[in-house]
Design a protein around this motif. Structure first.
Motif, short mmCIF file in Angstrom:
data_model
loop_
_atom_site.label_atom_id
_atom_site.label_comp_id
_atom_site.label_asym_id
_atom_site.label_seq_id
_atom_site.Cartn_x
_atom_site.Cartn_y
_atom_site.Cartn_z
N VAL A 141 -0.85 -12.92 3.15
CA VAL A 141 0.06 -12.84 4.30
C VAL A 141 1.26 -11.95 3.98
O VAL A 141 1.60 -11.03 4.75
CB VAL A 141 0.52 -14.25 4.72
CG1 VAL A 141 1.71 -14.17 5.68
CG2 VAL A 141 -0.62 -15.00 5.38
N PHE A 142 1.90 -12.21 2.85
CA PHE A 142 3.09 -11.43 2.49
C PHE A 142 2.73 -9.99 2.08
O PHE A 142 3.50 -9.06 2.36
CB PHE A 142 3.84 -12.13 1.37
CG PHE A 142 4.57 -13.37 1.82
CD1 PHE A 142 5.78 -13.27 2.49
CD2 PHE A 142 4.03 -14.63 1.61
CE1 PHE A 142 6.46 -14.40 2.92
CE2 PHE A 142 4.70 -15.76 2.04
CZ PHE A 142 5.91 -15.66 2.70
N MET A 143 1.59 -9.80 1.47
CA MET A 143 1.18 -8.44 1.10
C MET A 143 0.86 -7.60 2.33
O MET A 143 1.24 -6.42 2.41
CB MET A 143 -0.02 -8.48 0.15
CG MET A 143 0.31 -8.95 -1.25
SD MET A 143 -1.08 -8.78 -2.40
CE MET A 143 -1.20 -7.00 -2.51
N LEU A 144 0.19 -8.17 3.30
CA LEU A 144 -0.11 -7.43 4.52
C LEU A 144 1.16 -7.07 5.27
O LEU A 144 1.30 -5.95 5.79
CB LEU A 144 -1.04 -8.24 5.42
CG LEU A 144 -2.48 -8.42 4.94
CD1 LEU A 144 -3.25 -9.28 5.93
CD2 LEU A 144 -3.17 -7.08 4.74
N ALA A 145 2.11 -8.00 5.33
CA ALA A 145 3.36 -7.74 6.04
C ALA A 145 4.18 -6.66 5.33
O ALA A 145 4.68 -5.72 5.96
CB ALA A 145 4.17 -9.02 6.17
#
Length: 263
Positions: A120-124
């Motif tokens: 989630v944080f990597m995609l964002a």
């Protein structure tokens, strides 16, 4: 002297215990029932047991829906060594390995939760970084702003997919008569997302053809991983439709990641 003591009535001796009075059948049955009810507490599995079974009631199965909302029900699935998690991460990258056999006796939720949250944080973050690089490459003087909605979209898509899709296939497999475990499906689908972590790093490169190659390879590997391990639950059944559906859903997720976050 000994005859005098022996002639004393025992009922008046200090410390003597009066004889038990025999109860009638009704009273005896009630006493036995009360005793059985008292002996059933505390129950063996730590929860309420209705009278009438070995532990006071029919023991609830571990997969009972009453335990779904209980945090303590999931505690054993987070008690796992790091070496085992790393081994499963490596196995998830090589779809030909028998991942189902490795998690058969000890499925975990630590890996899937860690993978989903990290993704989630990597995609964002990387999605915004990729957008910035592409914008600066095509329009050097353009003003760029960080898109906070990427975090919301990534959380909804990744968490929703990792939770809802295994539940849907669990009910489908139960409906067609296959013996499936919801924890095993959550574990398998969670580890299938791991390959998108290194792929996200490569998708930052501002080369569109390179990005498509990366996401197609990652999506194909992840889809094949799901399809191969889902076969373990459909052996002896002609359920190719379910396997193909799972494969297409996994590949559709890969395409969504590319089009929405790295376009």
């Amino acid at each position: 002297m000994e005859e005098g003591y022996s002639s004393l009535p025992t009922s008046h001796l200090l410390g003597s215990v009066p004889a038990a009075v025999a109860e009638d059948k009704t009273g005896g049955a009630a006493s036995e029932s009360s005793s059985a009810n008292l002996q059933s507490f505390p129950p063996a599995n730590g929860g309420y047991q209705a009278p009438g079974s070995a532990y006071g009631g029919d023991e609830q199965a571990t997969s009972s829906w009453k335990g779904v909302c209980s945090i303590s029900s999931y505690t054993p699935y987070f008690n796992i060594d790091t070496d085992i998690v790393v081994d499963r991460l490596i196995t998830s990258v090589y779809p030909l390995n028998d991942f189902t056999r490795k998690i058969d006796g000890n499925p975990d939720m630590y890996g899937p939760v860690w993978i989903s949250t990290t993704l989630v944080f990597m995609l964002a973050a990387l999605g915004n970084c990729a957008t910035y690089l592409m914008r600066k490459r095509n329009e050097p003087d353009a003003v760029w702003n960080f898109d906070v909605t990427f975090v919301d979209w990534a959380a909804c898509v990744i968490y929703g997919y990792a939770l809802a899709v295994p539940v849907a296939f669990y009910f489908l497999l139960q409906y067609v008569g296959c013996n499936a475990s919801l924890i095993h499906l959550w574990c398998m689908w969670g580890y299938s997302l791991f390959i998108f972590l290194p792929s996200s790093l490569l998708l930052v490169a501002p080369v569109e053809i390179f990005r498509w190659v990366i996401i197609i390879l990652a999506g194909a590997a992840s889809s094949w991983f799901v399809a191969q391990n889902l076969k373990a639950y459909t052996e002896g059944s002609d359920l190719m439709v379910l396997i193909v559906s799972a494969l297409l859903l996994q590949f559709a997720l890969a395409l969504f990641i590319k089009i929405f976050f790295f376009m």
